[in-house]
Design a protein around this motif. Structure first.
Motif, PDB file in Angstrom:
ATOM      1  N   CYS A   1       0.833  -1.207   0.000  1.00  0.00           N
ATOM      2  CA  CYS A   1       0.000   0.000   0.000  1.00  0.00           C
ATOM      3  C   CYS A   1       0.866   1.255   0.000  1.00  0.00           C
ATOM      4  O   CYS A   1       0.565   2.229  -0.703  1.00  0.00           O
ATOM      5  N   SER A   2       1.955   1.235   0.760  1.00  0.00           N
ATOM      6  CA  SER A   2       2.848   2.393   0.825  1.00  0.00           C
ATOM      7  C   SER A   2       3.575   2.598  -0.507  1.00  0.00           C
ATOM      8  O   SER A   2       3.746   3.735  -0.961  1.00  0.00           O
ATOM      9  N   THR A  44       1.226   4.153  -2.828  1.00  0.00           N
ATOM     10  CA  THR A  44       1.018   5.563  -2.499  1.00  0.00           C
ATOM     11  C   THR A  44       2.103   6.429  -3.107  1.00  0.00           C
ATOM     12  O   THR A  44       1.829   7.487  -3.699  1.00  0.00           O
ATOM     13  N   TRP A  45       3.352   5.998  -3.018  1.00  0.00           N
ATOM     14  CA  TRP A  45       4.449   6.801  -3.554  1.00  0.00           C
ATOM     15  C   TRP A  45       4.465   6.790  -5.077  1.00  0.00           C
ATOM     16  O   TRP A  45       4.890   7.777  -5.710  1.00  0.00           O
ATOM     17  N   ALA A  75       0.900  15.026   5.925  1.00  0.00           N
ATOM     18  CA  ALA A  75       1.604  13.960   6.644  1.00  0.00           C
ATOM     19  C   ALA A  75       1.947  14.396   8.063  1.00  0.00           C
ATOM     20  O   ALA A  75       1.860  13.600   9.009  1.00  0.00           O
ATOM     21  N   LEU A  78       0.124   2.980   9.061  1.00  0.00           N
ATOM     22  CA  LEU A  78       0.562   3.311   7.707  1.00  0.00           C
ATOM     23  C   LEU A  78      -0.613   3.605   6.784  1.00  0.00           C
ATOM     24  O   LEU A  78      -0.515   4.454   5.890  1.00  0.00           O
ATOM     25  N   GLY A  79      -1.721   2.919   6.999  1.00  0.00           N
ATOM     26  CA  GLY A  79      -2.884   3.155   6.159  1.00  0.00           C
ATOM     27  C   GLY A  79      -3.408   4.571   6.311  1.00  0.00           C
ATOM     28  O   GLY A  79      -3.739   5.239   5.319  1.00  0.00           O
ATOM     29  N   ASN A 127      -0.853   7.001   4.721  1.00  0.00           N
ATOM     30  CA  ASN A 127      -0.964   6.990   3.262  1.00  0.00           C
ATOM     31  C   ASN A 127      -2.190   7.767   2.792  1.00  0.00           C
ATOM     32  O   ASN A 127      -2.128   8.532   1.821  1.00  0.00           O
ATOM     33  N   ASN A 128      -3.313   7.576   3.481  1.00  0.00           N
ATOM     34  CA  ASN A 128      -4.520   8.301   3.106  1.00  0.00           C
ATOM     35  C   ASN A 128      -4.380   9.799   3.348  1.00  0.00           C
ATOM     36  O   ASN A 128      -4.949  10.605   2.604  1.00  0.00           O
ATOM     37  N   LEU A 161      -1.533  11.467   3.066  1.00  0.00           N
ATOM     38  CA  LEU A 161      -0.713  11.941   1.951  1.00  0.00           C
ATOM     39  C   LEU A 161      -1.561  12.133   0.692  1.00  0.00           C
ATOM     40  O   LEU A 161      -1.509  13.176   0.035  1.00  0.00           O
ATOM     41  N   LEU A 162      -2.364  11.121   0.381  1.00  0.00           N
ATOM     42  CA  LEU A 162      -3.197  11.197  -0.814  1.00  0.00           C
ATOM     43  C   LEU A 162      -4.283  12.253  -0.670  1.00  0.00           C
ATOM     44  O   LEU A 162      -4.599  12.982  -1.620  1.00  0.00           O
TER      45      LEU A 162
END
Length: 298
Positions: free
Chosen positions: A31-32, A35-36, A76, A91-92, A95-96, A98-99
């Motif tokens: 998932c990470s 994301t990147w 973040a 981390l989820g 990531n969300n 960041l998005l």
């Protein structure tokens, strides 16, 4: 809403109390990475959609990239601060965040300054952290938090243009952000845009899934109460077994007995299924350990 929640997402006890359960992602690392990959694509998208091929346009593109990075960092940061009391980092959620901040800055990346980008990202981080509670209130299962990341943060980003757009980077003869001395006309148009987009998006989506439901149910006569989703048995076993006849991850080889147990708890019979046939050859000592350590995974 048309498809319905995943098995075990919402449970109701004898008193009628509904409990929401978190179903974690199978691989936070993948998932990470995803994301990147999106982040790099987002930078090029904001740059190319904001500028052009001329020399002056390149300056606009460069500014869009910088503002996008500032907003992403702010989102973040906010996510990290909000998770700090938990003593661990999800981390989820990160990531969300960041998005979500990328979504929020997209509308105004070419029209705001660094201060505006920072606060747009901060608020986006808050929305990404807590926005998922809204669909949960009406028992709508959103596995990827798309409503929060793209819906709520998208709306916030469009509205934020009417607050943070600077006169220098916009057509000052029309209007600019309220926080920079604007009259509020731009803010009104941005809010009207959000309402129009919401009406069209929800209307089209609801109608599309409704037509699919009717077509699959009555024309194709597909089995099951809801033809838009797989059977409960296939969901518990996993589509990797159903569609490809194998497991996505090696550690799942030792979780078959756990899956059988969970299926029984949901009143699902797996007798005669491929999964049951695999139990004897997969019954190794690690199975008991996996069942004990992974009680909440299925």
């Amino acid at each position: 809403w048309w498809v319905g929640p995943r098995v075990g997402r919402f449970t109701t006890d004898a008193a009628g109390k509904v409990t929401t359960h978190v179903l974690h992602a199978s691989d936070p690392i993948l998932c990470s990475i995803g994301t990147w990959i999106l982040i790099f694509g987002w930078l090029s998208f904001n740059a190319s959609s904001s500028g052009g091929s001329g020399l002056g346009s390149l300056e606009v593109s460069a500014r869009a990239v910088v503002m996008t990075l500032i907003a992403m960092a702010a989102g973040a940061l906010m996510s990290t601060l909000l998770q700090f009391p938990q003593k661990h980092m999800d981390l989820g959620v990160l990531n969300n965040s960041l998005l979500g901040s990328l979504v929020a800055i997209t509308a105004g990346c070419a029209f705001v300054d660094a201060v505006g980008a920072f606060f747009i990202g901060l608020i986006a981080g808050v929305i990404a952290m807590y926005g998922h509670y809204l669909p949960e209130l009406v028992q709508i299962d959103d596995p990827l938090d798309v409503f929060t990341v793209h819906g709520l943060n998208g709306a916030w980003g469009v509205i934020a243009v009417g607050l943070f757009a600077t006169r220098k980077f916009t057509n000052g003869d029309f209007d600019y952000g309220c926080f920079y001395g604007g009259t509020g006309s731009m803010l009104g148009y941005q809010i009207a845009g959000v309402l129009a987009i919401t009406l069209v998006a929800f209307g089209v989506a609801f109608a599309t899934f409704g037509l699919m439901f009717v077509f699959c149910k009555f024309v194709l006569q597909m089995p099951g109460e809801n033809p838009l989703r797989i059977s409960m048995e296939d969901e518990v076993i996993g589509l990797d077994i159903k569609e490809f006849g194998g497991y996505a991850y090696p550690e799942q080889d030792h979780q078959i007995e756990l899956i059988m147990k969970k299926a029984q708890e949901h009143g699902i019979s797996l007798h005669g299924s491929k999964l049951e046939k695999d139990v004897p050859e997969k019954s190794v000592p690690e199975t008991a350990i996996a069942v004990e350590a992974s009680e909440d995974k299925v």
